[in-house]
Scaffold this motif. Structure first.
Motif, PDB file in Angstrom:
ATOM      1  N   CYS A  35      38.485 100.111 -11.820  1.00 42.78           N
ATOM      2  CA  CYS A  35      37.591 101.207 -12.211  1.00 42.78           C
ATOM      3  C   CYS A  35      37.292 102.058 -10.990  1.00 42.78           C
ATOM      4  O   CYS A  35      37.733 101.765  -9.886  1.00 42.78           O
ATOM      5  N   MET A  36      36.521 103.108 -11.210  1.00 38.90           N
ATOM      6  CA  MET A  36      36.099 103.984 -10.111  1.00 38.90           C
ATOM      7  C   MET A  36      35.278 103.196  -9.093  1.00 38.90           C
ATOM      8  O   MET A  36      34.466 102.352  -9.467  1.00 38.90           O
ATOM      9  N   PRO A  37      35.464 103.475  -7.782  1.00 39.08           N
ATOM     10  CA  PRO A  37      34.701 102.738  -6.770  1.00 39.08           C
ATOM     11  C   PRO A  37      33.230 103.166  -6.750  1.00 39.08           C
ATOM     12  O   PRO A  37      32.920 104.340  -6.743  1.00 39.08           O
ATOM     13  N   TYR A  91      39.387  95.825  -6.701  1.00 38.99           N
ATOM     14  CA  TYR A  91      39.929  96.440  -7.906  1.00 38.99           C
ATOM     15  C   TYR A  91      39.162  97.696  -8.301  1.00 38.99           C
ATOM     16  O   TYR A  91      38.791  97.887  -9.455  1.00 38.99           O
ATOM     17  N   MET A  92      38.930  98.544  -7.308  1.00 43.04           N
ATOM     18  CA  MET A  92      38.287  99.837  -7.539  1.00 43.04           C
ATOM     19  C   MET A  92      39.159 100.914  -6.908  1.00 43.04           C
ATOM     20  O   MET A  92      39.621 100.754  -5.776  1.00 43.04           O
ATOM     21  N   TYR A  93      39.389 101.978  -7.664  1.00 41.47           N
ATOM     22  CA  TYR A  93      40.341 103.003  -7.251  1.00 41.47           C
ATOM     23  C   TYR A  93      39.779 104.390  -7.506  1.00 41.47           C
ATOM     24  O   TYR A  93      39.241 104.665  -8.580  1.00 41.47           O
ATOM     25  N   THR A  94      39.943 105.260  -6.523  1.00 41.54           N
ATOM     26  CA  THR A  94      39.601 106.662  -6.741  1.00 41.54           C
ATOM     27  C   THR A  94      40.638 107.268  -7.684  1.00 41.54           C
ATOM     28  O   THR A  94      41.686 106.655  -7.967  1.00 41.54           O
ATOM     29  N   GLU A  95      40.360 108.450  -8.142  1.00 36.33           N
ATOM     30  CA  GLU A  95      41.332 109.162  -8.989  1.00 36.33           C
ATOM     31  C   GLU A  95      42.661 109.310  -8.248  1.00 36.33           C
ATOM     32  O   GLU A  95      43.744 109.090  -8.818  1.00 36.33           O
ATOM     33  N   LYS A  96      42.586 109.654  -6.971  1.00 42.15           N
ATOM     34  CA  LYS A  96      43.796 109.836  -6.159  1.00 42.15           C
ATOM     35  C   LYS A  96      44.573 108.520  -6.029  1.00 42.15           C
ATOM     36  O   LYS A  96      45.798 108.506  -6.118  1.00 42.15           O
ATOM     37  N   GLU A  97      43.856 107.436  -5.830  1.00 41.07           N
ATOM     38  CA  GLU A  97      44.520 106.132  -5.719  1.00 41.07           C
ATOM     39  C   GLU A  97      45.167 105.715  -7.037  1.00 41.07           C
ATOM     40  O   GLU A  97      46.245 105.111  -7.046  1.00 41.07           O
ATOM     41  N   MET A  98      44.534 106.031  -8.160  1.00 45.29           N
ATOM     42  CA  MET A  98      45.121 105.705  -9.458  1.00 45.29           C
ATOM     43  C   MET A  98      46.408 106.506  -9.672  1.00 45.29           C
ATOM     44  O   MET A  98      47.407 105.974 -10.170  1.00 45.29           O
ATOM     45  N   LYS A  99      46.412 107.768  -9.266  1.00 45.68           N
ATOM     46  CA  LYS A  99      47.635 108.583  -9.370  1.00 45.68           C
ATOM     47  C   LYS A  99      48.739 108.006  -8.496  1.00 45.68           C
ATOM     48  O   LYS A  99      49.908 107.993  -8.886  1.00 45.68           O
ATOM     49  N   ARG A 100      48.365 107.502  -7.318  1.00 48.57           N
ATOM     50  CA  ARG A 100      49.345 106.899  -6.421  1.00 48.57           C
ATOM     51  C   ARG A 100      49.949 105.630  -7.039  1.00 48.57           C
ATOM     52  O   ARG A 100      51.136 105.357  -6.890  1.00 48.57           O
ATOM     53  N   ARG A 101      49.136 104.869  -7.744  1.00 50.97           N
ATOM     54  CA  ARG A 101      49.653 103.679  -8.432  1.00 50.97           C
ATOM     55  C   ARG A 101      50.719 104.070  -9.451  1.00 50.97           C
ATOM     56  O   ARG A 101      51.714 103.382  -9.615  1.00 50.97           O
ATOM     57  N   THR A 121      44.021  98.966 -20.013  1.00 51.38           N
ATOM     58  CA  THR A 121      43.270  99.301 -18.800  1.00 51.38           C
ATOM     59  C   THR A 121      41.926  98.581 -18.812  1.00 51.38           C
ATOM     60  O   THR A 121      41.526  98.005 -19.830  1.00 51.38           O
ATOM     61  N   HIS A 122      41.249  98.642 -17.678  1.00 54.46           N
ATOM     62  CA  HIS A 122      39.855  98.184 -17.661  1.00 54.46           C
ATOM     63  C   HIS A 122      38.943  99.381 -17.943  1.00 54.46           C
ATOM     64  O   HIS A 122      38.137  99.348 -18.861  1.00 54.46           O
ATOM     65  N   ALA A 123      39.094 100.436 -17.166  1.00 52.32           N
ATOM     66  CA  ALA A 123      38.262 101.631 -17.339  1.00 52.32           C
ATOM     67  C   ALA A 123      38.820 102.509 -18.462  1.00 52.32           C
ATOM     68  O   ALA A 123      40.019 102.484 -18.741  1.00 52.32           O
ATOM     69  N   PRO A 124      37.982 103.295 -19.090  1.00 49.21           N
ATOM     70  CA  PRO A 124      38.455 104.231 -20.116  1.00 49.21           C
ATOM     71  C   PRO A 124      39.065 105.481 -19.490  1.00 49.21           C
ATOM     72  O   PRO A 124      39.052 105.658 -18.267  1.00 49.21           O
ATOM     73  N   ALA A 125      39.598 106.323 -20.332  1.00 47.51           N
ATOM     74  CA  ALA A 125      40.060 107.642 -19.904  1.00 47.51           C
ATOM     75  C   ALA A 125      38.856 108.577 -19.822  1.00 47.51           C
ATOM     76  O   ALA A 125      37.850 108.382 -20.514  1.00 47.51           O
ATOM     77  N   GLN A 126      38.957 109.590 -19.003  1.00 49.20           N
ATOM     78  CA  GLN A 126      37.859 110.539 -18.833  1.00 49.20           C
ATOM     79  C   GLN A 126      37.545 111.232 -20.156  1.00 49.20           C
ATOM     80  O   GLN A 126      38.429 111.777 -20.814  1.00 49.20           O
ATOM     81  N   GLN A 161      40.910 110.715 -15.249  1.00 46.23           N
ATOM     82  CA  GLN A 161      41.674 111.862 -15.740  1.00 46.23           C
ATOM     83  C   GLN A 161      43.162 111.521 -15.765  1.00 46.23           C
ATOM     84  O   GLN A 161      43.907 111.988 -16.618  1.00 46.23           O
ATOM     85  N   THR A 162      43.594 110.663 -14.844  1.00 50.73           N
ATOM     86  CA  THR A 162      44.987 110.215 -14.796  1.00 50.73           C
ATOM     87  C   THR A 162      45.412 109.595 -16.132  1.00 50.73           C
ATOM     88  O   THR A 162      46.528 109.807 -16.585  1.00 50.73           O
ATOM     89  N   PHE A 163      44.504 108.851 -16.755  1.00 52.18           N
ATOM     90  CA  PHE A 163      44.825 108.232 -18.042  1.00 52.18           C
ATOM     91  C   PHE A 163      45.016 109.290 -19.126  1.00 52.18           C
ATOM     92  O   PHE A 163      45.871 109.142 -20.002  1.00 52.18           O
TER      93      PHE A 163
END
Length: 196
Positions: A91-93, A99-109, A128-133, A147-149
């Motif tokens: 989820c968001m940090p 196991y916390m990722y910024t939007e940028k880190e999620m895009k990198r994944r 996923t764990h977190a929902p989509a925006q 937002q990546t989702f």
């Protein structure tokens, strides 16, 4: 195929008062994270079903005590009986955590699994764990969706997105299911089952 999804809170009906009749006709279990690893191991041992999981933001304990008999699908596409399942936990940090990722880190994944998306020609379930925006997420930073989702849902149009993180008692306006274009969004809080 009947799928049972679990997340965030251990179901007393499944754990403390387990009865095999409660998981009748289930073929696959999906975990969206933040659950006791012994609970997941228990579900696998009692049902003899495959259990796929992603990490929640409270799952650092899995590093020392992974759920036995379960399959982690974080950052990969796993195919079960022809169904392509993409796993992206975390989820968001909002504090330090593995196991916390910024939007940028999620895009990198996503960049690291681009070849899988091409090879499998997309996916059928986004786990996923977190929902989509904007799709069942919260107003606070800790529960903000990615937002990546949304981009993944728009591009690949999976049949389902299954997430946790949003406890249904947080807000009575939260819905168990909702529709986004061709994708049914499922909040797996505690437990939810459906026919694929």
């Amino acid at each position: 195929m009947r799928i049972l999804a679990v997340s965030d809170t251990e179901s007393t009906a499944l754990w403390d008062h387990y009865n095999s009749n409660k998981i009748t006709n289930t073929d696959l279990i999906l975990s969206c994270g933040d659950l006791n690893p012994q609970y997941l191991s228990f579900l696998v041992s009692c049902t003899n079903l495959p259990l796929l999981y992603v990490h929640g933001n409270h799952d650092e304990k899995y590093d020392q005590t992974p759920p036995e008999g379960c399959i982690c699908i974080d950052d990969k596409i796993y195919v079960h009986e022809g169904i392509r399942i993409l796993g992206l936990g975390g989820c968001m940090p909002y504090k330090p955590g593995k196991y916390m990722y910024t939007e940028k880190e999620m895009k990198r994944r996503l960049l690291h699994i681009k070849h899988q998306l091409i090879f499998y020609r997309g996916f059928d379930i986004l786990l996923t764990h977190a929902p989509a925006q904007g799709l069942g997420d919260g107003d606070d930073h800790a529960h903000q969706g990615y937002q990546t989702f949304l981009g993944l849902l728009d591009k690949y149009q999976p049949k389902y997105m299954v997430h946790g993180h949003m406890h249904l008692q947080y807000d009575h306006s939260l819905q168990r299911t909702m529709q986004y274009n061709n994708t049914q969004i499922i909040n797996a809080y505690e437990k939810h089952s459906w026919e694929y």
